[in-house]
Motif scaffolding. Structure first.
Motif, PDB file in Angstrom:
ATOM      1  N   GLU A 119       0.821  -1.220   0.000  1.00  0.00           N
ATOM      2  CA  GLU A 119       0.000   0.000   0.000  1.00  0.00           C
ATOM      3  C   GLU A 119       0.847   1.258   0.000  1.00  0.00           C
ATOM      4  OE1 GLU A 119      -3.171   0.364   2.702  1.00  0.00           O
ATOM      5  OE2 GLU A 119      -4.092  -1.545   2.171  1.00  0.00           O
ATOM      6  N   ARG A 120       1.949   1.234   0.707  1.00  0.00           N
ATOM      7  CA  ARG A 120       2.826   2.419   0.733  1.00  0.00           C
ATOM      8  C   ARG A 120       4.252   1.999   0.408  1.00  0.00           C
ATOM      9  NH1 ARG A 120       0.821   7.152   2.454  1.00  0.00           N
ATOM     10  NH2 ARG A 120      -1.224   7.131   3.471  1.00  0.00           N
ATOM     11  N   GLN A 121       4.791   2.609  -0.629  1.00  0.00           N
ATOM     12  CA  GLN A 121       6.139   2.285  -1.070  1.00  0.00           C
ATOM     13  C   GLN A 121       7.143   3.241  -0.424  1.00  0.00           C
ATOM     14  OE1 GLN A 121       6.807  -0.270  -2.815  1.00  0.00           O
ATOM     15  NE2 GLN A 121       4.899  -0.870  -3.785  1.00  0.00           N
ATOM     16  N   GLN A 122       8.291   2.704  -0.035  1.00  0.00           N
ATOM     17  CA  GLN A 122       9.338   3.533   0.553  1.00  0.00           C
ATOM     18  C   GLN A 122      10.471   3.705  -0.454  1.00  0.00           C
ATOM     19  OE1 GLN A 122       9.204   5.077   3.562  1.00  0.00           O
ATOM     20  NE2 GLN A 122       7.118   4.268   3.713  1.00  0.00           N
ATOM     21  N   LYS A 123      10.870   4.949  -0.673  1.00  0.00           N
ATOM     22  CA  LYS A 123      11.958   5.240  -1.594  1.00  0.00           C
ATOM     23  C   LYS A 123      13.297   4.875  -0.964  1.00  0.00           C
ATOM     24  CE  LYS A 123      13.502   9.425  -2.466  1.00  0.00           C
ATOM     25  NZ  LYS A 123      14.981   9.230  -2.528  1.00  0.00           N
ATOM     26  N   GLY A 124      14.218   4.374  -1.808  1.00  0.00           N
ATOM     27  CA  GLY A 124      15.562   4.058  -1.334  1.00  0.00           C
ATOM     28  C   GLY A 124      16.406   5.309  -1.186  1.00  0.00           C
ATOM     29  N   GLY A 125      17.694   5.126  -1.037  1.00  0.00           N
ATOM     30  CA  GLY A 125      18.583   6.253  -0.755  1.00  0.00           C
ATOM     31  C   GLY A 125      19.026   7.059  -1.963  1.00  0.00           C
ATOM     32  N   PHE A 126      18.754   6.561  -3.170  1.00  0.00           N
ATOM     33  CA  PHE A 126      19.158   7.287  -4.381  1.00  0.00           C
ATOM     34  C   PHE A 126      18.033   8.199  -4.873  1.00  0.00           C
ATOM     35  CE2 PHE A 126      22.135   3.779  -4.332  1.00  0.00           C
ATOM     36  CZ  PHE A 126      23.317   4.364  -4.764  1.00  0.00           C
ATOM     37  N   PRO A 127      18.384   9.301  -5.557  1.00  0.00           N
ATOM     38  CA  PRO A 127      17.358  10.241  -6.025  1.00  0.00           C
ATOM     39  C   PRO A 127      16.469   9.661  -7.122  1.00  0.00           C
ATOM     40  CG  PRO A 127      19.515  10.863  -6.858  1.00  0.00           C
ATOM     41  CD  PRO A 127      19.745   9.769  -5.860  1.00  0.00           C
ATOM     42  N   VAL A 128      15.248  10.162  -7.165  1.00  0.00           N
ATOM     43  CA  VAL A 128      14.264   9.767  -8.178  1.00  0.00           C
ATOM     44  C   VAL A 128      13.857  11.030  -8.930  1.00  0.00           C
ATOM     45  CG1 VAL A 128      11.966   8.818  -8.590  1.00  0.00           C
ATOM     46  CG2 VAL A 128      13.424   7.833  -6.798  1.00  0.00           C
ATOM     47  N   VAL A 129      14.135  11.057 -10.237  1.00  0.00           N
ATOM     48  CA  VAL A 129      13.865  12.240 -11.063  1.00  0.00           C
ATOM     49  C   VAL A 129      12.900  11.870 -12.180  1.00  0.00           C
ATOM     50  CG1 VAL A 129      14.864  14.067 -12.496  1.00  0.00           C
ATOM     51  CG2 VAL A 129      16.171  13.119 -10.566  1.00  0.00           C
ATOM     52  N   VAL A 130      11.805  12.612 -12.281  1.00  0.00           N
ATOM     53  CA  VAL A 130      10.778  12.367 -13.292  1.00  0.00           C
ATOM     54  C   VAL A 130      10.874  13.420 -14.391  1.00  0.00           C
ATOM     55  CG1 VAL A 130       8.296  12.235 -13.744  1.00  0.00           C
ATOM     56  CG2 VAL A 130       9.225  11.334 -11.603  1.00  0.00           C
ATOM     57  N   PHE A 131      10.716  12.985 -15.633  1.00  0.00           N
ATOM     58  CA  PHE A 131      10.648  13.899 -16.770  1.00  0.00           C
ATOM     59  C   PHE A 131       9.242  13.844 -17.356  1.00  0.00           C
ATOM     60  CE2 PHE A 131      15.112  13.329 -16.247  1.00  0.00           C
ATOM     61  CZ  PHE A 131      15.684  14.523 -16.668  1.00  0.00           C
ATOM     62  N   GLU A 132       8.621  15.020 -17.447  1.00  0.00           N
ATOM     63  CA  GLU A 132       7.283  15.136 -18.003  1.00  0.00           C
ATOM     64  C   GLU A 132       7.326  16.018 -19.244  1.00  0.00           C
ATOM     65  OE1 GLU A 132       4.732  13.532 -17.166  1.00  0.00           O
ATOM     66  OE2 GLU A 132       4.814  13.020 -15.039  1.00  0.00           O
ATOM     67  N   GLY A 133       6.219  16.028 -19.992  1.00  0.00           N
ATOM     68  CA  GLY A 133       6.129  16.861 -21.178  1.00  0.00           C
ATOM     69  C   GLY A 133       5.330  16.189 -22.265  1.00  0.00           C
ATOM     70  N   LEU A 134       4.884  16.976 -23.227  1.00  0.00           N
ATOM     71  CA  LEU A 134       4.146  16.439 -24.357  1.00  0.00           C
ATOM     72  C   LEU A 134       5.075  15.591 -25.219  1.00  0.00           C
ATOM     73  CD1 LEU A 134       2.163  19.640 -25.469  1.00  0.00           C
ATOM     74  CD2 LEU A 134       1.525  17.940 -23.754  1.00  0.00           C
ATOM     75  N   ASP A 135       4.499  14.802 -26.117  1.00  0.00           N
ATOM     76  CA  ASP A 135       5.309  14.030 -27.050  1.00  0.00           C
ATOM     77  C   ASP A 135       6.186  14.974 -27.879  1.00  0.00           C
ATOM     78  OD1 ASP A 135       4.194  11.736 -26.159  1.00  0.00           O
ATOM     79  OD2 ASP A 135       3.007  11.311 -27.954  1.00  0.00           O
ATOM     80  N   ALA A 136       7.383  14.515 -28.228  1.00  0.00           N
ATOM     81  CA  ALA A 136       8.326  15.260 -29.068  1.00  0.00           C
ATOM     82  C   ALA A 136       8.940  16.468 -28.366  1.00  0.00           C
ATOM     83  CB  ALA A 136       7.687  15.688 -30.381  1.00  0.00           C
ATOM     84  N   ARG A 168       9.014  18.269 -35.073  1.00  0.00           N
ATOM     85  CA  ARG A 168       9.699  17.083 -34.571  1.00  0.00           C
ATOM     86  C   ARG A 168       8.841  15.835 -34.769  1.00  0.00           C
ATOM     87  NH1 ARG A 168      12.445  18.762 -28.738  1.00  0.00           N
ATOM     88  NH2 ARG A 168      13.723  20.498 -29.493  1.00  0.00           N
ATOM     89  N   LEU A 169       7.552  15.964 -34.512  1.00  0.00           N
ATOM     90  CA  LEU A 169       6.650  14.830 -34.705  1.00  0.00           C
ATOM     91  C   LEU A 169       6.637  14.383 -36.157  1.00  0.00           C
ATOM     92  CD1 LEU A 169       3.593  15.796 -32.468  1.00  0.00           C
ATOM     93  CD2 LEU A 169       4.973  13.732 -32.237  1.00  0.00           C
ATOM     94  N   GLN A 170       6.617  15.355 -37.058  1.00  0.00           N
ATOM     95  CA  GLN A 170       6.585  15.029 -38.481  1.00  0.00           C
ATOM     96  C   GLN A 170       7.871  14.348 -38.919  1.00  0.00           C
ATOM     97  OE1 GLN A 170       5.725  18.946 -39.997  1.00  0.00           O
ATOM     98  NE2 GLN A 170       3.502  18.649 -39.918  1.00  0.00           N
ATOM     99  N   ARG A 171       9.002  14.778 -38.370  1.00  0.00           N
ATOM    100  CA  ARG A 171      10.289  14.155 -38.708  1.00  0.00           C
ATOM    101  C   ARG A 171      10.346  12.719 -38.203  1.00  0.00           C
ATOM    102  NH1 ARG A 171      12.607  19.277 -37.283  1.00  0.00           N
ATOM    103  NH2 ARG A 171      13.283  18.466 -35.255  1.00  0.00           N
ATOM    104  N   ARG A 172       9.721  12.481 -37.058  1.00  0.00           N
ATOM    105  CA  ARG A 172       9.724  11.130 -36.501  1.00  0.00           C
ATOM    106  C   ARG A 172       8.880  10.180 -37.347  1.00  0.00           C
ATOM    107  NH1 ARG A 172       8.511  12.411 -30.219  1.00  0.00           N
ATOM    108  NH2 ARG A 172       7.559  10.358 -30.313  1.00  0.00           N
ATOM    109  N   GLY A 173       7.831  10.705 -37.965  1.00  0.00           N
ATOM    110  CA  GLY A 173       6.997   9.900 -38.847  1.00  0.00           C
ATOM    111  C   GLY A 173       6.288   8.765 -38.156  1.00  0.00           C
ATOM    112  N   LEU A 174       6.027   8.906 -36.869  1.00  0.00           N
ATOM    113  CA  LEU A 174       5.353   7.841 -36.130  1.00  0.00           C
ATOM    114  C   LEU A 174       3.848   8.030 -36.164  1.00  0.00           C
ATOM    115  CD1 LEU A 174       7.652   7.714 -32.971  1.00  0.00           C
ATOM    116  CD2 LEU A 174       7.745   6.253 -34.992  1.00  0.00           C
ATOM    117  N   LYS A 175       3.138   6.930 -36.029  1.00  0.00           N
ATOM    118  CA  LYS A 175       1.687   6.998 -35.960  1.00  0.00           C
ATOM    119  C   LYS A 175       1.267   7.710 -34.686  1.00  0.00           C
ATOM    120  CE  LYS A 175      -2.482   4.137 -35.913  1.00  0.00           C
ATOM    121  NZ  LYS A 175      -3.003   2.738 -35.895  1.00  0.00           N
TER     122      LYS A 175
END
Length: 240
Positions: A37-54, A177-184
């Motif tokens: 139910e509750r997770q405990q973080k270890g001693g190393f840092p946790v860094v999240v990257f957010e943002g729209l695609d591309a 960038r999205l157009q260059r990637r050419g992904l669906k």
């Protein structure tokens, strides 16, 4: 608690005729029920990257992982990512339950990984929340819940990262960038491209997140410059 909502939404679609139609819902619930139910973080840092695609998340997260000799994780986690297309075609509430449940499953992976090395994450709870809010609210940004509404608060029962970085680029550059990637395109990506109001609601929702808030990084510069900026922020906010 948020996890209880996830459980109930998925459970509804595990029972009766839905179990045959969406067998992945039962498997998802099984994985979720195994998470403490509750997770405990270890001693190393946790860094999240957010943002729209591309906006450069894939490139930056890999570079940071290599530089810090870290562990790279993604949301939804690998153990359920193969079901993403299944749930993306379901009604919005079920789709969001899948991504929300994925965050709690990912938290178990983060807890273990952060005892071994710095953890770099490509999207986490903020993405789920921002897209949910932007989908449920229509019209102008002014229609979003007020800045200090509880919808922008990090869930109390979800493992919290040390730092969340929001990568942003100019809308026109992102489309190029999205157009260059050419992904669906995903359904949401197609809407981001055609519906500027939806994109604005997503971006503003990101900016209103608190505890932890997103720190914006202009990802329009060169890969080297963006990486340099990101590493400086990590060094400033995290104990390495």
């Amino acid at each position: 608690a948020a996890i209880a909502t996830c459980l109930s939404d998925v459970e509804q679609h595990r029972s009766s005729q839905c179990a045959a139609r969406i067998p992945e819902a039962g498997a998802l619930l099984d994985l979720l029920e195994k998470c403490p139910e509750r997770q405990q973080k270890g001693g190393f840092p946790v860094v999240v990257f957010e943002g729209l695609d591309a906006t450069g998340k894939t490139t930056v997260t890999q570079s940071v992982k290599d530089t810090l000799n870290g562990i790279l994780l993604r949301s939804p986690p690998d153990c359920i990512s193969q079901w993403r297309t299944v749930f993306d075609d379901e009604p919005e509430s079920i789709k969001r339950a899948f991504y929300a449940a994925g965050n709690y499953i990912l938290a178990s992976e983060i807890a273990k990984a952060s005892t071994q090395a710095p953890v770099i994450i490509d999207r986490y709870w903020h993405s789920t929340a921002a897209y949910t809010i932007a989908t449920e609210i229509t019209g102008e940004v002014q229609g979003l819940p007020p800045a200090h509404d509880e919808v922008y608060q990090w869930p109390e029962d979800l493992l919290k990262p040390d730092l969340v970085l929001l990568l942003t680029v100019d809308p026109e550059e992102r489309v190029r960038r999205l157009q260059r990637r050419g992904l669906k395109k995903t359904k949401e990506e197609a809407e981001l491209e055609t519906n500027s109001l939806f994109r604005q609601r997503v971006e503003e929702s990101y900016r209103r997140m608190v505890n932890p808030a997103c720190q914006e990084v202009d990802a329009s510069a060169s890969k080297e410059e963006v990486l340099k900026t990101v590493l400086q922020l990590i060094s400033k906010h995290c104990a390495l």
